[in-house]
Scaffold this motif. Structure first.
Motif, PDB file in Angstrom:
ATOM      1  N   LYS A  74      -7.157  -6.385  -7.042  1.00 35.18           N
ATOM      2  CA  LYS A  74      -7.169  -5.974  -6.355  1.00 35.18           C
ATOM      3  C   LYS A  74      -7.625  -5.224  -5.036  1.00 35.18           C
ATOM      4  O   LYS A  74      -6.741  -3.947  -5.476  1.00 35.18           O
ATOM      5  CB  LYS A  74      -5.878  -7.020  -6.018  1.00 35.18           C
ATOM      6  N   PRO A  75      -7.834  -5.164  -4.550  1.00 34.98           N
ATOM      7  CA  PRO A  75      -7.952  -3.708  -2.953  1.00 34.98           C
ATOM      8  C   PRO A  75      -6.223  -3.729  -2.537  1.00 34.98           C
ATOM      9  O   PRO A  75      -6.131  -4.277  -3.275  1.00 34.98           O
ATOM     10  CB  PRO A  75      -9.143  -4.061  -2.159  1.00 34.98           C
ATOM     11  N   ALA A  76      -6.346  -2.171  -2.904  1.00 38.97           N
ATOM     12  CA  ALA A  76      -4.317  -1.146  -2.851  1.00 38.97           C
ATOM     13  C   ALA A  76      -4.985  -0.904  -0.777  1.00 38.97           C
ATOM     14  O   ALA A  76      -5.482  -0.708  -0.661  1.00 38.97           O
ATOM     15  CB  ALA A  76      -4.415  -0.644  -3.533  1.00 38.97           C
ATOM     16  N   TYR A  77      -3.421  -1.361  -0.092  1.00 40.71           N
ATOM     17  CA  TYR A  77      -4.211  -1.026   0.798  1.00 40.71           C
ATOM     18  C   TYR A  77      -2.924  -0.440   1.199  1.00 40.71           C
ATOM     19  O   TYR A  77      -1.309  -0.231   0.496  1.00 40.71           O
ATOM     20  CB  TYR A  77      -3.909  -2.980   2.058  1.00 40.71           C
ATOM     21  N   LEU A  78      -2.914   0.765   2.396  1.00 38.17           N
ATOM     22  CA  LEU A  78      -1.528   1.215   3.212  1.00 38.17           C
ATOM     23  C   LEU A  78      -1.541   1.186   4.595  1.00 38.17           C
ATOM     24  O   LEU A  78      -2.634   0.812   5.236  1.00 38.17           O
ATOM     25  CB  LEU A  78      -2.227   3.230   3.181  1.00 38.17           C
ATOM     26  N   VAL A  79      -0.398   0.451   4.783  1.00 37.77           N
ATOM     27  CA  VAL A  79      -0.358   0.455   5.765  1.00 37.77           C
ATOM     28  C   VAL A  79       0.589   1.353   6.751  1.00 37.77           C
ATOM     29  O   VAL A  79       1.961   1.645   5.561  1.00 37.77           O
ATOM     30  CB  VAL A  79       0.647  -1.654   5.921  1.00 37.77           C
ATOM     31  N   ALA A 168       7.782  -8.524   7.541  1.00 37.32           N
ATOM     32  CA  ALA A 168       7.574  -9.447   8.531  1.00 37.32           C
ATOM     33  C   ALA A 168       6.146  -8.377   9.099  1.00 37.32           C
ATOM     34  O   ALA A 168       5.256  -9.245   9.926  1.00 37.32           O
ATOM     35  CB  ALA A 168       8.870  -9.574   9.825  1.00 37.32           C
ATOM     36  N   LEU A 169       6.545  -7.324   9.043  1.00 34.60           N
ATOM     37  CA  LEU A 169       4.959  -6.790   9.185  1.00 34.60           C
ATOM     38  C   LEU A 169       3.462  -6.879   9.127  1.00 34.60           C
ATOM     39  O   LEU A 169       2.752  -7.580   9.465  1.00 34.60           O
ATOM     40  CB  LEU A 169       5.188  -5.178   9.511  1.00 34.60           C
ATOM     41  N   LEU A 170       3.938  -7.631   7.432  1.00 37.00           N
ATOM     42  CA  LEU A 170       2.929  -7.643   6.865  1.00 37.00           C
ATOM     43  C   LEU A 170       2.271  -9.268   7.717  1.00 37.00           C
ATOM     44  O   LEU A 170       1.414  -9.520   7.366  1.00 37.00           O
ATOM     45  CB  LEU A 170       3.443  -7.883   5.091  1.00 37.00           C
ATOM     46  N   ASP A 171       3.581 -10.028   7.880  1.00 30.52           N
ATOM     47  CA  ASP A 171       3.083 -11.155   8.358  1.00 30.52           C
ATOM     48  C   ASP A 171       2.067 -11.487   9.134  1.00 30.52           C
ATOM     49  O   ASP A 171       1.327 -12.336   9.542  1.00 30.52           O
ATOM     50  CB  ASP A 171       4.247 -12.348   8.244  1.00 30.52           C
ATOM     51  N   SER A 172       2.477 -10.331  10.159  1.00 29.49           N
ATOM     52  CA  SER A 172       2.089 -10.103  11.221  1.00 29.49           C
ATOM     53  C   SER A 172       0.354 -10.240  11.535  1.00 29.49           C
ATOM     54  O   SER A 172      -0.381 -10.409  11.557  1.00 29.49           O
ATOM     55  CB  SER A 172       3.324  -9.527  12.460  1.00 29.49           C
ATOM     56  N   LEU A 173       0.322  -8.764  10.117  1.00 30.94           N
ATOM     57  CA  LEU A 173      -0.586  -8.437   9.707  1.00 30.94           C
ATOM     58  C   LEU A 173      -2.028  -9.481   9.655  1.00 30.94           C
ATOM     59  O   LEU A 173      -2.792  -9.163   9.566  1.00 30.94           O
ATOM     60  CB  LEU A 173      -0.935  -7.620   9.501  1.00 30.94           C
ATOM     61  N   GLU A 174      -1.089 -10.228   8.853  1.00 26.83           N
ATOM     62  CA  GLU A 174      -2.131 -11.412   8.277  1.00 26.83           C
ATOM     63  C   GLU A 174      -2.282 -12.513   9.014  1.00 26.83           C
ATOM     64  O   GLU A 174      -3.357 -13.434   9.124  1.00 26.83           O
ATOM     65  CB  GLU A 174      -1.120 -11.837   7.302  1.00 26.83           C
ATOM     66  N   GLY A 175      -1.240 -12.244  10.510  1.00 21.84           N
ATOM     67  CA  GLY A 175      -1.511 -13.321  11.453  1.00 21.84           C
ATOM     68  C   GLY A 175      -0.830 -14.514  11.684  1.00 21.84           C
ATOM     69  O   GLY A 175      -1.351 -15.199  11.502  1.00 21.84           O
ATOM     70  N   ARG A 176      -0.106 -14.106  11.291  1.00 25.84           N
ATOM     71  CA  ARG A 176       1.433 -15.137  11.359  1.00 25.84           C
ATOM     72  C   ARG A 176       2.194 -14.723  12.408  1.00 25.84           C
ATOM     73  O   ARG A 176       2.277 -13.691  12.610  1.00 25.84           O
ATOM     74  CB  ARG A 176       2.302 -15.427   9.988  1.00 25.84           C
ATOM     75  N   GLY A 191       1.298  -7.532  -1.513  1.00 26.76           N
ATOM     76  CA  GLY A 191       2.024  -7.012   0.114  1.00 26.76           C
ATOM     77  C   GLY A 191       0.879  -7.806   1.012  1.00 26.76           C
ATOM     78  O   GLY A 191       0.836  -8.930   1.224  1.00 26.76           O
ATOM     79  N   LEU A 192       0.717  -7.473   1.560  1.00 30.66           N
ATOM     80  CA  LEU A 192      -0.785  -7.745   2.162  1.00 30.66           C
ATOM     81  C   LEU A 192      -1.661  -7.946   1.695  1.00 30.66           C
ATOM     82  O   LEU A 192      -2.783  -7.767   0.703  1.00 30.66           O
ATOM     83  CB  LEU A 192      -1.434  -6.554   3.200  1.00 30.66           C
ATOM     84  N   TYR A 193      -2.734  -9.139   2.028  1.00 31.66           N
ATOM     85  CA  TYR A 193      -2.913 -10.646   1.863  1.00 31.66           C
ATOM     86  C   TYR A 193      -2.870 -10.192  -0.317  1.00 31.66           C
ATOM     87  O   TYR A 193      -3.409 -10.341  -0.956  1.00 31.66           O
ATOM     88  CB  TYR A 193      -4.451 -10.043   1.184  1.00 31.66           C
ATOM     89  N   ASP A 194      -1.226 -10.625  -0.255  1.00 28.14           N
ATOM     90  CA  ASP A 194      -1.033 -10.373  -1.327  1.00 28.14           C
ATOM     91  C   ASP A 194      -1.243  -8.995  -2.929  1.00 28.14           C
ATOM     92  O   ASP A 194      -1.220  -8.866  -3.617  1.00 28.14           O
ATOM     93  CB  ASP A 194      -1.566 -11.736  -2.090  1.00 28.14           C
ATOM     94  N   ALA A 195      -2.481  -8.510  -2.284  1.00 25.10           N
ATOM     95  CA  ALA A 195      -2.491  -7.376  -2.913  1.00 25.10           C
ATOM     96  C   ALA A 195      -1.803  -5.878  -3.009  1.00 25.10           C
ATOM     97  O   ALA A 195      -0.547  -5.772  -2.192  1.00 25.10           O
ATOM     98  CB  ALA A 195      -3.856  -6.938  -2.377  1.00 25.10           C
ATOM     99  N   PRO A 196      -1.410  -4.638  -3.471  1.00 25.47           N
ATOM    100  CA  PRO A 196      -0.639  -3.849  -3.312  1.00 25.47           C
ATOM    101  C   PRO A 196      -0.643  -2.918  -2.537  1.00 25.47           C
ATOM    102  O   PRO A 196      -1.696  -2.759  -1.906  1.00 25.47           O
ATOM    103  CB  PRO A 196      -1.220  -3.124  -5.062  1.00 25.47           C
TER     104      PRO A 196
END
Lengths: 341, 154
Positions: A74-79, A168-176, A191-196
């Motif tokens: 999966k693609p990794a993300y930096l937040v 919580a930030l990740l959930d918010s970033l996912e539009g929840r 993490g974000l979208y279930d990806a690292p």
């Protein structure tokens, strides 16, 4: 000298919101240096620098990067957590408004380390001017072709204190609704979208270019051995010179309060309401102690965590409403359902 | 540009269109002033989520308005650092100048006054935000001028 400008270096003399100005002081050379390294070597460099997270928890940033599974498929993300909402803290906005390119450069370096092609900077919705400055800097750097294969997206929150908590930030970033997730799994795994996903505070990421400039071994020599480098300290309340001060970590709290911020206006020597804003939010009452601004407590020595480095001084309890005004509506509602951390 | 097109454009920048929920709600609110059932339906259509889902998200966030608000918003921070230097007096000054209590909108629909949590301008307290632009330090004496400015600006 406790005062050392590195995160904010150059911002007094130049308008570092402009790309050309930032480049004139050597800006974005760190990205070139980082991209000449393999991600593994870069992570080793970050670990040797021993940069501890500036958001409050003090987790080693390089170690966080090493936990990202780059082979997960999966693609990794930096937040980047720019949801600065903790009362008393206003250090991130200082970085965003004065040295946005240093933050952007840090994003590109950190993204290279974890092989992320997407970076999200989650900025609290109330920071409108700050958002505009950051977005303009992102646009300018993007147009100049500095991003390469990486994309940086600035995402605005909409008013929810809890979203400063990383899951919580990740959930918010996912539009929840921004509600904290149970852990484990931790974001580096899922993490974000279930990806690292690597999540760091603004100041942590903005410090990364300094590591590239100095080299990890030189950076590690600045200030405290257990937590090297500088950090921006926000001091407010009943103090002679409130504001943000960039100091070497390990500077005694007394120096910040009395020498740098000028002490309390009526000259009293003790500060009954000193608050250490560690994630545990300890209340330190009584005479101000020689408090070491270490990021991690040394067990048994009476030190406390640095927290998010935002002491608020109160020497005049008479100024406080006898009965506090009570929480504002958003702290009573769903948005504040749980305290962070 | 139609709202739906605007939303689609933003959604295309995210790996998952749901991430465009907050930006979409913001765009709808900026367009209509508040998130009316019709505005929420437009967001829902554009992102292919139910209106109920959009409401559930919008209701979580303090900056989204599910009821009409004034043309202008005045927000006063009353958290620790601002409280220490007189935020309560600032709130009272706005209340008396506008003739409403915090949380209310003037009868002419012109100004909504709100008490908010930390705006993170603690070093420059007391901090207020007028239409989301921070101003600091703001003392009770400054309040009549600010209210007049808002009245004149409409």
């Amino acid at each position: 000298m406790p005062v050392l400008e590195s995160l904010l270096a150059g911002a007094d003399e130049r308008d570092l919101t402009k790309l050309a100005e930032y480049r004139a002081i050597g800006g974005y050379k760190g990205v070139e240096k980082a991209r000449a390294m393999t991600p593994d070597d870069l992570i080793t460099e970050l670990q040797e620098a021993n940069l501890r997270g500036r958001g409050g928890a003090g987790f080693p940033m390089g170690r966080k990067a090493s936990l990202i599974d780059r082979k997960s498929g999966k693609p990794a993300y930096l937040v980047v957590n720019a949801d600065e909402s903790e009362p008393g803290a206003f250090k991130d906005r200082e970085v965003i408004t004065r040295v946005p390119h240093r933050l952007i450069e840090g994003c590109l370096i950190a993204a290279h380390a974890i092989e992320a092609e997407r970076v999200f900077i989650y900025i609290r919705g109330e920071y409108l001017t700050e958002y505009e400055i950051l977005q303009a800097a992102v646009d300018e750097a993007g147009k100049a072709g500095i991003f390469g294969a990486c994309d940086i997206l600035v995402h605005r929150g909409a008013g929810a204190y809890i979203c400063g908590e990383e899951t919580a930030l990740l959930d918010s970033l996912e539009g929840r609704r921004g509600q904290p997730r149970p852990r484990p799994p931790f974001p580096p795994v899922q993490g974000l979208y279930d990806a690292p996903t690597q999540i760091n505070n603004v100041c942590t990421i903005a410090t990364v270019p300094i590591i590239m400039e100095l080299g990890a071994s030189e950076f590690a020599k600045i200030g405290s051995e257990s937590s090297p480098g500088t950090a921006i300290f926000s001091i407010s309340g009943n103090i002679e010179r409130p504001g943000n001060y960039e100091l070497v970590l390990g500077t005694p709290m007394r120096e910040l309060v009395y020498d740098i911020a000028g002490g309390v206006p009526d000259g009293r020597s003790n500060v009954p309401g000193e608050r250490d804003r560690a994630s545990r939010c300890e209340e330190l009452t009584g005479t101000l102690r020689e408090q070491c601004l270490k990021q991690q407590p040394d067990a048994g020595r009476g030190d406390t965590g640095r927290g998010d480095s935002a002491p608020a001084e109160d020497t005049r309890p008479r100024n406080l409403p006898r009965k506090p005004m009570g929480p504002a509506p958003d702290m009573r509602g769903g948005a504040a359902g749980r305290p962070p951390g | 540009m139609a709202l739906a097109d605007q939303i689609h454009q933003v959604a295309a920048r995210y790996p998952d269109r749901r991430s465009a929920m907050l930006p979409a709600l913001r765009m709808a609110q900026e367009r209509y002033g508040w998130l009316s059932p019709e505005a929420l339906a437009e967001v829902a259509d554009a992102l292919e989520y139910t209106p109920a889902y959009c409401v559930s998200v919008a209701s979580f966030y303090d900056m989204f308005h599910l009821e009409p608000v004034g043309e202008h918003e005045v927000e006063v921070c009353t958290n620790l650092s601002c409280a220490l230097v007189g935020a309560r007096e600032v709130v009272r000054a706005f209340e008396s100048e506008l003739g409403i209590s915090a949380g209310q909108t003037t009868d002419d629909g012109h100004v909504t006054l709100r008490v908010v949590e930390c705006l993170n301008g603690c070093g420059y307290a007391p901090v207020i935000a007028v239409d989301h632009r921070h101003r600091h330090p703001v003392n009770p004496d400054d309040v009549p001028g600010i209210v007049e400015e808002l009245r004149a600006g409409s």
